[in-house]
Structure formats: structure tokens, C-alpha cells
Design an enzyme around this catalytic site. Structure first.
Site, PDB file in Angstrom:
ATOM      1  N   CYS A 120       0.930  -1.069  -0.115  1.00 61.17           N
ATOM      2  CA  CYS A 120       0.093   0.043   0.165  1.00 61.17           C
ATOM      3  C   CYS A 120       0.834   1.188   0.112  1.00 61.17           C
ATOM      4  CB  CYS A 120      -1.013  -0.021   1.425  1.00 61.17           C
ATOM      5  SG  CYS A 120      -0.614   1.063   2.463  1.00 61.17           S
ATOM      6  N   GLU A 121       0.555   2.326  -0.632  1.00 58.63           N
ATOM      7  CA  GLU A 121       1.202   3.364  -0.965  1.00 58.63           C
ATOM      8  C   GLU A 121       1.200   4.304   0.274  1.00 58.63           C
ATOM      9  OE1 GLU A 121      -0.089   4.879  -4.854  1.00 58.63           O
ATOM     10  OE2 GLU A 121      -1.142   6.617  -3.660  1.00 58.63           O
ATOM     11  N   HIS A 122       0.283   4.093   1.002  1.00 52.03           N
ATOM     12  CA  HIS A 122       0.326   4.818   2.379  1.00 52.03           C
ATOM     13  C   HIS A 122       1.144   4.711   3.359  1.00 52.03           C
ATOM     14  CE1 HIS A 122      -4.090   5.562   0.401  1.00 52.03           C
ATOM     15  NE2 HIS A 122      -3.165   6.576   0.293  1.00 52.03           N
ATOM     16  N   HIS A 123       1.227   3.088   3.702  1.00 59.48           N
ATOM     17  CA  HIS A 123       2.045   2.738   4.905  1.00 59.48           C
ATOM     18  C   HIS A 123       3.205   1.885   4.230  1.00 59.48           C
ATOM     19  CE1 HIS A 123      -1.965   3.456   6.252  1.00 59.48           C
ATOM     20  NE2 HIS A 123      -1.419   4.065   7.176  1.00 59.48           N
ATOM     21  N   GLN A 128      -5.365  -0.174  -3.824  1.00 54.30           N
ATOM     22  CA  GLN A 128      -6.300  -1.346  -4.477  1.00 54.30           C
ATOM     23  C   GLN A 128      -7.223  -0.829  -5.576  1.00 54.30           C
ATOM     24  OE1 GLN A 128      -7.831  -4.254  -1.875  1.00 54.30           O
ATOM     25  NE2 GLN A 128      -9.422  -4.823  -3.420  1.00 54.30           N
ATOM     26  N   HIS A 181      -5.368  -5.938   3.590  1.00 56.57           N
ATOM     27  CA  HIS A 181      -4.509  -4.822   3.707  1.00 56.57           C
ATOM     28  C   HIS A 181      -3.876  -4.912   5.097  1.00 56.57           C
ATOM     29  CE1 HIS A 181      -5.680  -2.314   0.339  1.00 56.57           C
ATOM     30  NE2 HIS A 181      -6.479  -3.233   0.198  1.00 56.57           N
ATOM     31  N   CYS A 207      -2.004  -2.965   6.487  1.00 60.97           N
ATOM     32  CA  CYS A 207      -2.268  -1.534   7.369  1.00 60.97           C
ATOM     33  C   CYS A 207      -3.289  -1.720   8.108  1.00 60.97           C
ATOM     34  CB  CYS A 207      -1.987  -0.368   6.458  1.00 60.97           C
ATOM     35  SG  CYS A 207      -3.231  -0.356   4.823  1.00 60.97           S
TER      36      CYS A 207
HETATM   37 ZN    ZN Z   1      -1.987   1.366   4.118  1.00 60.70          ZN
END
Ligand code: ZN
Length: 199
Positions: free
Chosen positions: A81-84, A122, A150, A152
Site C-alpha cells: 500500500c502506498e500509504h504505509h 487497490q 491490507h 495496514c
Molecule cells: Zn495502508
């Protein structure tokens, strides 16, 4: 895009993160970790060096008028995931209605992999797979459903473990014709009602 750092700089960044986490990067168990992480990143993010259009280029047009749905279900993938920057693990189901041209079935799995091996969201990955297939192959329609967990959500914050996210993208005949969409969902084992998976 910013210039790619050297491997040495990448390893230095991992050392910094180990310190930030509260550990000692010079202790024995962690001494080789920065190098291992850099190597792992080459694998996790190999998709940046691959061109999805190139993968789909070789098509087979001689299909003797085959015009029924082609579906590859349960394509397992691992993304991040590009956030975490933690894993997204799931499976993709990809279908299309050919118009004269078909691709080798392994190409669909490779297409999923190219996009999975990048930093992802996603929803974005679902759209990228469907739209690339539509654009390059120009079939009468494309359907992509992705279900994934996910990490995260499952390992941090308030979310419960085992939570799954389902995303879909329907293009052409799959969007316009409910019976085509139903057929696809039946093939991949989902009801037309868009029920959540039992994960
Ligand atoms: Zn994430």
C-alpha cells in the site's frame, strides 16, 4: 521524477529507520538487514521497470471465431500500500470478451503482477489492470475484481484482522450488459449481488 538514489543511500535509509524504530542497526542480527531490505525492495517493486503494454503485445488473432468470455480467476498477488508501505495480499479475477484477438492466459497474470509490484492503492490497481487490457487488446469488454487484505488495516489502527476489501472495474459489455456481468461474477464465484467474501 526524482533521481534514483544509489543502493548505498537506500541501505543508509533503512539504517535510519531501524534507529527510528528504536533499535541498534550495528547489532549482529541487524547488521545485514539494510542490504537484505534493499534486495527485497528490488523484488517487491520490480513492476516499475516493466511495461504492461509490452507484456500484452503478443496477441493471437487466429481464434477461429471464439467470442466467448475468457476468465482467469484467483490470480494471487502481493502488493504494497502506498500509504504505509506494508503488504496488500489478495487475488485478482480478470475477464474479457475477445474481439478477434486473444492473449496467452499467462499474460493476464503477468499484467496483474506488473501493477502489484508497485506502491499501490487497490482501487487504482483495479482500474489500471482493466484499462490497460482494454486499451491494448481492444476486446468488447473487460472485467476485473480484486479482493485483498491490507496489512495496514489488520496490524495497526483500530481495524479488525481478516478484513477484506473488494474492488471492481467493468468496461464495455461487462458494464452495459447485466447478463454478461452476471456470467463473469458466477464464473469467479461471486453472486451478482456483490456480496462480500467470507474471509
Ligand atoms: Zn495502508
Amino acid at each position: 521524477m526524482a533521481e534514483r538514489p544509489t543502493r548505498q543511500q537506500a541501505e543508509e535509509a533503512v539504517r535510519t529507520l531501524i534507529l527510528w524504530a528504536g533499535d541498534d542497526p550495528s547489532r549482529e542480527g541487524l547488521r545485514d538487514t539494510p542490504a537484505r531490505v534493499a534486495r527485497a525492495y528490488e523484488e517487491f517493486f520490480a513492476g516499475y521497470g516493466q511495461d504492461p503494454a509490452e507484456i500484452l503485445k503478443r496477441t493471437f488473432s487466429e481464434v477461429e471465431g471464439y467470442d466467448e468470455m475468457i476468465v482467469m480467476s484467483d490470480i494471487r498477488f502481493e502488493s504494497h500500500c502506498e500509504h504505509h508501505m506494508v503488504p496488500i495480499i489478495g487475488k485478482a479475477h480478470v475477464g474479457y470478451l475477445p474481439d478477434k484477438r486473444v492473449v496467452g492466459i499467462s499474460k493476464l497474470a503477468r499484467l496483474v503482477e506488473v501493477y502489484a509490484r508497485r506502491l499501490q492503492v487497490q482501487e487504482k490497481m483495479t482500474v489500471q489492470i482493466a484499462d490497460t487490457l482494454q486499451e491494448i487488446l481492444q476486446p468488447r469488454g473487460v472485467a476485473v475484481v480484486i479482493e485483498a487484505a491490507h496489512q495496514c488495516m489488520t496490524t495497526r489502527g483500530v481495524h479488525k484482522p481478516g478484513v477484506g476489501l473488494i474492488t471492481s472495474r467493468m468496461v464495455g459489455a461487462f458494464r452495459e450488459d447485466p447478463s454478461t456481468r452476471r456470467e463473469f461474477l458466477a464464473v469467479i464465484g461471486r453472486s451478482a449481488g456483490g456480496k462480500l467474501p467470507n474471509t
